[in-house]
Design a protein around this motif. Structure first.
Motif: not given
Length: 299
Positions: A108-113, A155-164, A284-290, A292-298
């Motif tokens: 996650f720190s990489r997404a923050m940076m 109700p007020w949020c969009r929730t997306v899967s990042l992986g495992s 921020l969401s785009q960075n988090v998802q990008r 996460a895709a490199d680090w987490l399992e599908t």
């Protein structure tokens, strides 16, 4: 109409922990900050700040500060679109996020940076909590976005899967020799020392029961630090479950040994963020998802 000068003072008091430090950050006197907060409380007819060391928000204060944080993020987004700098702003726009310790340690720190490079005027305020509890921080209004184990969209949020996140139960060679020289049996596992991150960490206990049918006793140590948690495992104080990306090199070098190959649990992770906010949170969401895709399992 809300008194945003008062909300800025309240936000600073809670962020800095005291009226004195809030005054310094705002360029005001402590008396002026106190008057703003007290005057707003009197107009609303309710207490917003619990005075103490540190100062804390009441439920009403939390709701108002969440609104203030959202307004500041939207203002920052609008200012960037208009190429306009708010020279009167006394507080940076802040995005409060709840993240589990293993994510902040690994990816996650990489997404923050990456986000900080795109949005240098926005401050990230990161709270570390178990992934089972971060959704509650989102519901309560403590944070604006969260990495969570919950797939149930608010109700007020969009929730997306990042992986495992894959985990490995491992121990040092010295601990293997001392407690598992005849193999990882239920009896050996029950007698071997293990680690827990904190009092809410039941991951090791659930894994031992699911894989070996063993009920674990008290741990050798509680340690609420990801680095110390790994270090103590490397030193041989106890076995524990660690994120695979964090320990893969140690396993390859033989500094850690997997104690039950083939039994690697995975924890699904999700990203929850409000639907209605502007381009900053989208980036921020785009960075988090990008990342996460490199680090987490599908998933």
């Amino acid at each position: 109409m809300f008194d945003y000068a008062a909300l800025a003072a309240i936000s600073a008091v809670v962020r800095e922990g005291s009226f004195e430090r809030a005054a310094a950050s705002l360029g005001l006197t402590p008396s002026a900050v106190s008057q703003r907060v007290r005057g707003f409380e009197e107009r609303l007819g309710g207490v917003l700040v619990i005075r103490g060391q540190p100062c804390r928000l009441t439920k009403l204060g939390t709701m108002l500060c969440r609104h203030f944080d959202c307004v500041r993020v939207l203002e920052s987004d609008l200012a960037s679109r208009l190429a306009w700098q708010d020279r009167t702003a006394t507080l940076p726009a802040t995005v409060k996020i709840a993240v589990n310790a293993d994510s902040i340690t690994t990816w996650f720190s990489r997404a923050m940076m990456a986000f900080a490079e795109q949005e240098p005027t926005i401050t990230l305020d990161i709270s570390i909590d178990d992934e089972q509890h971060t959704a509650e921080r989102l519901r309560s209004g403590d944070v604006m976005a969260a990495v969570t184990a919950s797939s149930d969209p608010l109700p007020w949020c969009r929730t997306v899967s990042l992986g495992s996140m894959a985990y490995v139960a491992c121990a040092s060679p010295s601990l293997i020799a001392a407690h598992f020289s005849q193999g990882v049996t239920a009896e050996a596992l029950q007698g071997a020392p293990y680690l827990r991150f904190d009092r809410s960490d039941l991951f090791q206990a659930r894994w031992a029961e699911a894989v070996h049918g063993v009920t674990l006793g008290a741990p050798a140590c509680w340690v609420g630090s990801s680095k110390a948690f790994l270090d103590l495992c490397l030193y041989g104080l106890g076995w524990a479950l660690h994120p695979l990306p964090l320990v893969e090199e140690y396993l390859q070098r033989g500094e850690l040994v997997e104690i039950s190959p083939g039994h690697r649990p995975s924890v699904p992770l999700f990203w929850s963020v409000p639907r209605l906010y502007g381009s900053a949170l989208n980036r921020l969401s785009q960075n988090v998802q990008r990342v996460a895709a490199d680090w987490l399992e599908t998933a």
